[in-house]
Design a protein around this motif. Structure first.
Motif, PDB file in Angstrom:
ATOM      1  N   ALA A 318      37.394  34.716   4.063  1.00  0.00           N
ATOM      2  CA  ALA A 318      38.224  34.550   5.262  1.00  0.00           C
ATOM      3  C   ALA A 318      37.620  35.356   6.417  1.00  0.00           C
ATOM      4  N   PHE A 319      37.913  34.972   7.663  1.00  0.00           N
ATOM      5  CA  PHE A 319      37.285  35.683   8.789  1.00  0.00           C
ATOM      6  C   PHE A 319      37.795  37.103   8.942  1.00  0.00           C
ATOM      7  N   LYS A 320      38.950  37.376   8.295  1.00  0.00           N
ATOM      8  CA  LYS A 320      39.483  38.749   8.209  1.00  0.00           C
ATOM      9  C   LYS A 320      40.513  38.749   7.086  1.00  0.00           C
ATOM     10  N   PRO A 321      40.986  39.933   6.651  1.00  0.00           N
ATOM     11  CA  PRO A 321      41.942  39.948   5.539  1.00  0.00           C
ATOM     12  C   PRO A 321      43.292  39.348   5.915  1.00  0.00           C
ATOM     13  N   GLU A 322      44.094  39.033   4.910  1.00  0.00           N
ATOM     14  CA  GLU A 322      45.466  38.534   5.077  1.00  0.00           C
ATOM     15  C   GLU A 322      45.553  37.180   5.765  1.00  0.00           C
ATOM     16  N   THR A 323      44.512  36.377   5.612  1.00  0.00           N
ATOM     17  CA  THR A 323      44.570  35.019   6.130  1.00  0.00           C
ATOM     18  C   THR A 323      43.702  34.135   5.243  1.00  0.00           C
ATOM     19  N   ASP A 324      43.985  32.826   5.288  1.00  0.00           N
ATOM     20  CA  ASP A 324      43.103  31.895   4.561  1.00  0.00           C
ATOM     21  C   ASP A 324      42.172  31.197   5.547  1.00  0.00           C
ATOM     22  N   ASP A 325      42.172  31.652   6.783  1.00  0.00           N
ATOM     23  CA  ASP A 325      41.418  30.997   7.846  1.00  0.00           C
ATOM     24  C   ASP A 325      39.926  31.357   7.750  1.00  0.00           C
ATOM     25  N   ILE A 326      39.083  30.350   7.770  1.00  0.00           N
ATOM     26  CA  ILE A 326      37.636  30.627   7.703  1.00  0.00           C
ATOM     27  C   ILE A 326      36.920  30.151   8.977  1.00  0.00           C
ATOM     28  N   ARG A 327      37.705  29.812  10.008  1.00  0.00           N
ATOM     29  CA  ARG A 327      37.034  29.341  11.225  1.00  0.00           C
ATOM     30  C   ARG A 327      36.146  30.453  11.804  1.00  0.00           C
ATOM     31  N   GLU A 328      34.902  30.124  12.085  1.00  0.00           N
ATOM     32  CA  GLU A 328      33.922  31.086  12.635  1.00  0.00           C
ATOM     33  C   GLU A 328      33.807  32.351  11.775  1.00  0.00           C
ATOM     34  N   ALA A 329      34.026  32.210  10.467  1.00  0.00           N
ATOM     35  CA  ALA A 329      33.930  33.383   9.583  1.00  0.00           C
ATOM     36  C   ALA A 329      32.461  33.729   9.353  1.00  0.00           C
ATOM     37  N   ALA A 330      32.164  35.029   9.275  1.00  0.00           N
ATOM     38  CA  ALA A 330      30.795  35.485   9.019  1.00  0.00           C
ATOM     39  C   ALA A 330      30.292  34.896   7.703  1.00  0.00           C
ATOM     40  N   SER A 331      31.215  34.733   6.739  1.00  0.00           N
ATOM     41  CA  SER A 331      30.819  34.245   5.413  1.00  0.00           C
ATOM     42  C   SER A 331      30.072  32.902   5.499  1.00  0.00           C
ATOM     43  N   ILE A 332      30.501  32.030   6.389  1.00  0.00           N
ATOM     44  CA  ILE A 332      29.895  30.686   6.455  1.00  0.00           C
ATOM     45  C   ILE A 332      28.410  30.796   6.817  1.00  0.00           C
ATOM     46  N   ARG A 333      28.129  31.601   7.844  1.00  0.00           N
ATOM     47  CA  ARG A 333      26.715  31.731   8.271  1.00  0.00           C
ATOM     48  C   ARG A 333      25.883  32.417   7.194  1.00  0.00           C
ATOM     49  N   ILE A 334      26.507  33.375   6.510  1.00  0.00           N
ATOM     50  CA  ILE A 334      25.768  34.104   5.466  1.00  0.00           C
ATOM     51  C   ILE A 334      25.477  33.174   4.277  1.00  0.00           C
ATOM     52  N   ILE A 335      26.489  32.402   3.881  1.00  0.00           N
ATOM     53  CA  ILE A 335      26.292  31.464   2.753  1.00  0.00           C
ATOM     54  C   ILE A 335      25.180  30.479   3.110  1.00  0.00           C
ATOM     55  N   ARG A 336      25.261  29.930   4.324  1.00  0.00           N
ATOM     56  CA  ARG A 336      24.261  28.938   4.742  1.00  0.00           C
ATOM     57  C   ARG A 336      22.851  29.531   4.662  1.00  0.00           C
ATOM     58  N   GLU A 337      22.714  30.756   5.160  1.00  0.00           N
ATOM     59  CA  GLU A 337      21.396  31.396   5.210  1.00  0.00           C
ATOM     60  C   GLU A 337      20.885  31.719   3.796  1.00  0.00           C
ATOM     61  N   LEU A 338      21.788  32.210   2.940  1.00  0.00           N
ATOM     62  CA  LEU A 338      21.352  32.563   1.581  1.00  0.00           C
ATOM     63  C   LEU A 338      20.977  31.316   0.782  1.00  0.00           C
ATOM     64  N   LEU A 339      21.710  30.233   0.994  1.00  0.00           N
ATOM     65  CA  LEU A 339      21.357  28.984   0.304  1.00  0.00           C
ATOM     66  C   LEU A 339      19.997  28.501   0.795  1.00  0.00           C
ATOM     67  N   ARG A 340      19.754  28.658   2.105  1.00  0.00           N
ATOM     68  CA  ARG A 340      18.466  28.250   2.682  1.00  0.00           C
ATOM     69  C   ARG A 340      17.325  29.077   2.068  1.00  0.00           C
ATOM     70  N   GLU A 341      17.643  30.340   1.769  1.00  0.00           N
ATOM     71  CA  GLU A 341      16.628  31.223   1.177  1.00  0.00           C
ATOM     72  C   GLU A 341      16.424  30.940  -0.315  1.00  0.00           C
ATOM     73  N   GLY A 342      17.328  30.146  -0.908  1.00  0.00           N
ATOM     74  CA  GLY A 342      17.154  29.786  -2.316  1.00  0.00           C
ATOM     75  C   GLY A 342      17.941  30.644  -3.295  1.00  0.00           C
ATOM     76  N   SER A 343      18.938  31.411  -2.797  1.00  0.00           N
ATOM     77  CA  SER A 343      19.738  32.235  -3.721  1.00  0.00           C
ATOM     78  C   SER A 343      20.805  31.382  -4.414  1.00  0.00           C
ATOM     79  N   THR A 344      21.344  31.933  -5.516  1.00  0.00           N
ATOM     80  CA  THR A 344      22.467  31.307  -6.217  1.00  0.00           C
ATOM     81  C   THR A 344      23.691  32.165  -5.915  1.00  0.00           C
ATOM     82  N   LEU A 345      24.806  31.517  -5.533  1.00  0.00           N
ATOM     83  CA  LEU A 345      25.933  32.318  -5.040  1.00  0.00           C
ATOM     84  C   LEU A 345      27.179  32.195  -5.915  1.00  0.00           C
ATOM     85  N   ARG A 346      27.891  33.320  -6.035  1.00  0.00           N
ATOM     86  CA  ARG A 346      29.178  33.334  -6.742  1.00  0.00           C
ATOM     87  C   ARG A 346      30.203  33.870  -5.741  1.00  0.00           C
TER      88      ARG A 346
END
Ligand code: UGA
Length: 434
Positions: A318-346
């Motif tokens: 989530a973009f911050k605690p106590e919400t289910d909102d992921i709009r513009e969340a840092a996690s999205i950009r990080i996941i995208r970048e790590l997948l591009r680098e070839g990592s496996t994510l949990r």
């Protein structure tokens, strides 16, 4: 007085339930019929602490109801709060098409005097446009007034923010509208700030952009701390004691996300530029924010060197605690970048997993959604902390270490004390601290 609330997103839903709680008769409306059905049963389509309870209570009392019927809702109400979305267009401006559509519907259904209140975050001078549209399309002689009443609620504490606001901004241009708005917020007379409409609209955008700038500023300082012996948390604490600065919004980390700050700072920069004002200050703050992802990825690389084929756990989506909102969340950009680098994510988040699955579907080889934080760290080469949910602060770190392949933590939100985690045998990287 009967109040219509058009749009049942975060702002509209909380506004409808909150105004009903103040004792008004409220009708909420939205064009998504499924959503209206759910809300009418007292189930909010978003995770927001206290919202379901407030909805159920006021639906039960009979002073709150929801309907997809926009025309009759407009006809039957004296005051209309416009809470539809103002997303960002490709150039960073606020997309006002939903506001325009609602303005035309208000015009077509204006059968008696009404006050039209903008509550969505809108560019300064939007009210002037709404007024022109309603005047152009209205079919009766009935008059109306415009008002601006920007909302300052934060996701995660939206209900509490609405029920005990620190200020209520009311922008009006006639005495009649002023009286109606003051009556709606009677309870908070001591906290009412009454201005003209342009001022009220600008207070909202200026506040959000200022807070965003404050976060980028402390993140810039964090970058200096990482190159020296300074500790950014202590720098923030030291700065925050100056009452002119204040201690809030000085937490260094992965930068600001969510549906408001990233959009509003860009929108205000565009508004200023369109008016011929040099907006470099805000553009720089936004650029620093975008750069947070790179700084974080570099840190992961410093820990792991090569990211390809590394198994990595991400705690918090989530973009911050106590919400289910992921709009513009840092996690999205990080996941995208790590997948591009070839990592496996949990991945694990207490509330935002379903929303994230809509962006990144599960993939047995590359990306797994886990049932708990402990499940997520099983067999990983590194653990990344992305959102500072309370349950992560109280993790049993000995157990976590036992489950990981390599005890490496990269903490994007400084939730742990470096000496404590290192004492347990972890290799630990955080933000702006050694
Ligand atoms: C923000 C404003 O705080 C509300 O007043 C406003 O009404 C709302 O936008 C809106 O315009 O609707 P919200 O987006 O819910 O509320 O979230 P915040 O709590 O303000 O946090 C925004 C982002 O800044 C989050 O990603 C958070 O992690 C980050 N942040 C916040 C930091 O990185 N450091 C801090 O010190 C504080």
């Amino acid at each position: 007085m009967k109040i219509a609330v058009i749009g049942t997103g975060y702002v509209g839903l909380v506004t409808a339930a909150g105004l009903a709680e103040f004792g008004h008769q409220v009708i909420g409306t939205d064009k998504i019929v499924d959503k209206i059905e759910k809300i009418s049963e007292g189930i909010a389509p978003i995770y927001e602490p206290g919202l379901d309870k407030l909805l159920k209570k006021n639906l039960g009392k009979g002073n709150l109801r929801f309907t997809p019927a926009l025309d009759t809702t407009i006809q039957s109400c004296d005051v209309i709060f416009v809470c539809v979305g103002t997303p960002q267009d490709e150039e960073g401006r606020a997309d006002m098409s939903q506001i325009e559509e609602v303005s035309r519907r208000i015009a077509e259904n204006l059968d008696s005097y009404k006050v039209v209140v903008e509550k969505s975050t809108v560019p300064v001078q939007t009210s002037m446009w709404i007024k022109r549209i309603i005047s152009r399309y209205k079919k009766s002689e009935a008059s109306f007034d415009m008002a601006s009443n920007p909302e300052f609620l934060r996701e995660g504490s939206a209900v509490a923010d609405f029920l005990s606001p620190d200020r209520i901004i009311i922008g009006v241009e006639t005495e009649r509208a002023r009286e109606l708005l003051v009556k709606i917020y009677e309870k908070f007379r001591d906290r009412l700030i009454i201005t003209n409409i342009d001022t009220a609209e600008l207070i909202k955008h200026a506040s959000n952009s200022f807070l965003a700038m404050k976060i980028s500023y402390v993140n810039l300082i964090a970058n200096i701390c990482e190159k020296t012996d300074a500790d950014v948390d202590q720098v923030s604490a030291g700065m925050g004691l100056d009452p002119r600065i204040g201690s809030q919004f000085l937490r260094a980390g992965l930068g600001y996300g969510g549906s408001c700050f990233p959009k509003d700072i860009k929108a205000l920069a565009k508004i200023g530029e369109d008016l011929g004002v040099d907006m470099s200050l805000l553009k720089e703050a936004d650029r620093i924010n975008v750069g947070r992802m790179r700084v974080f990825i570099d840190k992961i690389k410093r820990a792991l060197w090569i990211l390809k084929d590394k198994k990595i756990a991400l705690l918090g989506l989530a973009f911050k605690p106590e919400t289910d909102d992921i709009r513009e969340a840092a996690s999205i950009r990080i996941i995208r970048e790590l997948l591009r680098e070839g990592s496996t994510l949990r991945l694990y988040d207490p509330q935002a997993m379903n929303n994230m699955k809509e962006i990144f579907g599960p993939d047995p080889d590359r990306l797994e959604y886990c049932a708990s934080a402990y499940e997520a760290v099983r067999g990983v080469n590194a653990l990344l902390l992305i959102t500072e949910w309370e349950e992560f602060r109280t993790l049993d770190l000995k157990k976590v270490k036992g489950l990981m392949a390599n005890p490496i933590i990269v903490d994007g939100r400084n939730i742990f004390k470096p000496e404590e985690v290192r004492g347990l045998g972890f290799e630990y990287y955080s933000v702006g601290r050694k």
